[in-house]
Design an enzyme around this catalytic site. Structure first.
Site, short mmCIF file in Angstrom:
data_model
loop_
_atom_site.label_atom_id
_atom_site.label_comp_id
_atom_site.label_asym_id
_atom_site.label_seq_id
_atom_site.Cartn_x
_atom_site.Cartn_y
_atom_site.Cartn_z
N GLY A 1 1.66 2.45 -23.87
CA GLY A 1 0.24 2.62 -23.59
C GLY A 1 -0.05 3.91 -22.86
O GLY A 1 -1.13 4.49 -22.99
N ASN A 2 0.95 4.39 -22.11
CA ASN A 2 0.74 5.59 -21.30
C ASN A 2 0.57 6.86 -22.14
O ASN A 2 0.14 7.89 -21.64
CB ASN A 2 1.89 5.77 -20.31
CG ASN A 2 3.22 5.73 -21.01
OD1 ASN A 2 3.66 4.69 -21.49
ND2 ASN A 2 3.84 6.86 -21.12
N LYS B 1 1.55 -12.22 -20.39
CA LYS B 1 1.35 -10.79 -20.63
C LYS B 1 0.06 -10.29 -19.97
O LYS B 1 -1.03 -10.77 -20.28
CB LYS B 1 1.28 -10.51 -22.13
CG LYS B 1 1.23 -9.01 -22.40
CD LYS B 1 1.31 -8.66 -23.85
CE LYS B 1 1.12 -7.17 -24.07
NZ LYS B 1 2.15 -6.36 -23.42
N LYS C 1 4.64 -5.28 -28.02
CA LYS C 1 4.83 -4.25 -29.06
C LYS C 1 6.29 -3.81 -29.18
O LYS C 1 6.72 -3.43 -30.27
CB LYS C 1 3.91 -3.05 -28.82
CG LYS C 1 4.18 -2.24 -27.57
CD LYS C 1 4.83 -0.91 -27.88
CE LYS C 1 4.99 -0.02 -26.67
NZ LYS C 1 5.38 -0.57 -25.38
N LYS D 1 11.55 -4.01 -23.28
CA LYS D 1 12.16 -2.84 -23.92
C LYS D 1 13.67 -3.03 -24.06
O LYS D 1 14.25 -2.75 -25.11
CB LYS D 1 11.86 -1.56 -23.11
CG LYS D 1 10.40 -1.20 -23.10
CD LYS D 1 10.16 0.11 -22.36
CE LYS D 1 8.74 0.19 -21.86
NZ LYS D 1 7.71 -0.18 -22.82
P1 ADP Z 1 4.75 1.03 -21.79
O1 ADP Z 1 3.28 1.20 -21.72
O2 ADP Z 1 5.45 2.26 -22.28
O3 ADP Z 1 5.20 -0.21 -22.52
P2 ADP Z 1 5.56 -0.28 -19.30
O4 ADP Z 1 4.75 -0.08 -18.07
O5 ADP Z 1 5.45 -1.59 -20.00
O6 ADP Z 1 5.23 0.94 -20.27
O7 ADP Z 1 7.10 -0.06 -18.97
C1 ADP Z 1 7.55 1.16 -18.35
C2 ADP Z 1 7.65 0.98 -16.84
O8 ADP Z 1 8.71 0.09 -16.51
C3 ADP Z 1 8.01 2.22 -16.04
O9 ADP Z 1 6.88 2.99 -15.75
C4 ADP Z 1 8.64 1.64 -14.76
O10 ADP Z 1 7.68 1.62 -13.72
C5 ADP Z 1 8.95 0.19 -15.12
N1 ADP Z 1 10.31 -0.26 -14.86
C6 ADP Z 1 10.60 -1.51 -14.42
N2 ADP Z 1 11.93 -1.69 -14.34
C7 ADP Z 1 12.51 -0.52 -14.73
C8 ADP Z 1 13.88 -0.10 -14.86
N3 ADP Z 1 14.90 -0.93 -14.59
N4 ADP Z 1 14.12 1.16 -15.29
C9 ADP Z 1 13.09 1.99 -15.58
N5 ADP Z 1 11.77 1.64 -15.47
C10 ADP Z 1 11.48 0.39 -15.05
MG MG Z 2 4.79 -2.24 -21.91
#
Ligand code: ADP
Ligand code: MG
Length: 299
Positions: free
Chosen positions: A9-10, A121, A204, A262
């Protein structure tokens, strides 16, 4: 060779930015060049997130009092149009010779998935904790987020992609296919191969993994706002994993709703296909796709 890219989303909205059309367009403009270059050599599918956008559409639906708010499947379909449009236009602008198509996509889920009993979610904005009571009165589930609260909705596991054959055709014709946005519109199969929408938002990253396996992709690439998967994230000992096997990854726990899905998606794809998956920063798209940056998950 085929590539499936999950776009966080970023890419459209950095944390804390207002959800304005102009902001999303500007962010996608910045991401489009590197992304188009990185994908140039592949048959590419892009799966985007929709958390903030589908939450905004839900708020808008609530403002109209003459009818009950549109259900989440309808809002998910709207979000695919709104986000798919921006991604498709900017990718085309970045690589004018290349066909880019945003495809409305439905994802089959199990109506008995336990996720329907446990909304997990987060979607939409963060609200002040003081507003929690009035938000619950709308029938919303809420979860704490920092100092405030966020709406949470069921997030069932993706099982099948309804438009898979159409995606295959578009890829074979040379198009970049933007599809399964927000994980795809959640639907269930009824007798006679009919479909019906369900109130949920699918993850997603998990849909991207399913799609990558079904398309026979060479690599699943998850692009987000962090440069890889960290152990002991959020502590002084945080360290980035350069490379890890799917089996080793299974031994670690990651934050639900962010790195958790992820890591699970990367593992699922690698275990199912014997191919590799990468998780890394959108700003390093080319290097992550080439396997030179981010965290590489291998068999
Ligand atoms: P997206 O919109 O890309 O799905 P998310 O916010 O769902 O992004 O996931 C990415 C975020 O996960 C990062 O910005 C970070 O703050 C967080 N995060 C949580 N745990 C971890 C980890 N173990 N390693 C890296 N990032 C992490
Ligand atoms: Mg996400």
């Amino acid at each position: 060779m085929r590539l499936v890219v999950a776009l966080g989303g970023n890419a459209l909205l950095k944390r804390g930015e207002p959800l304005a059309a102009e902001v999303q367009k500007r962010n996608m403009q910045a991401a489009a060049g590197p992304l188009a270059r990185a994908c140039a050599a592949f048959q590419t599918t892009i799966v985007h997130g929709n958390g903030p956008q589908v939450g905004l559409l839900a708020l808008e639906a609530h403002a109209y009092k003459a009818a009950p708010p549109a259900p989440l499947d309808v809002l998910g379909a709207e979000s695919q149009g709104m986000i798919g449009y921006v991604i498709a236009q900017e990718l085309r602008n970045a690589d004018p010779g290349r066909e880019v198509v945003a495809l409305l996509t439905q994802t089959v889920v199990d109506p008995d998935d336990p996720a329907f009993q446990r909304p997990s979610k987060p979607i939409g904005p963060v609200y002040p904790a003081a507003e929690a009571e009035s938000l619950r009165a709308r029938g919303w589930s809420l979860a704490p987020d920092g100092d405030g609260v966020r709406r949470t909705v069921p997030s069932p596991a993706p099982i099948d992609i309804v438009e898979l054959a159409a995606i295959e055709s578009l890829l074979a014709a040379g198009a970049v296919v933007v599809c399964a946005g927000g994980g795809g519109v959640p639907v269930r199969r009824l007798a006679g191969d009919r479909l019906e929408g369900l109130e949920a938002v699918i993850d997603k990253d998990l849909t991207a993994a399913l799609l990558a396996a079904r398309l026979g992709a060479e690599r699943l690439v998850i692009l987000t706002d962090v440069d890889g998967v960290y152990l002991d994230w959020g502590t002084d000992d945080a360290r980035r994993l350069g490379e890890i096997t799917a089996a080793e990854l299974r031994g670690h726990a990651f934050a639900a709703g962010s790195m958790g899905p992820k890591a699970a998606a990367a593992r699922l794809f690698v275990e199912r296909t014997g191919k590799t998956a990468s998780i890394g920063a959108l700003t390093d798209a080319e290097a992550v796709i080439a396997g030179r940056a981010g965290t590489l998950v291998r068999p």
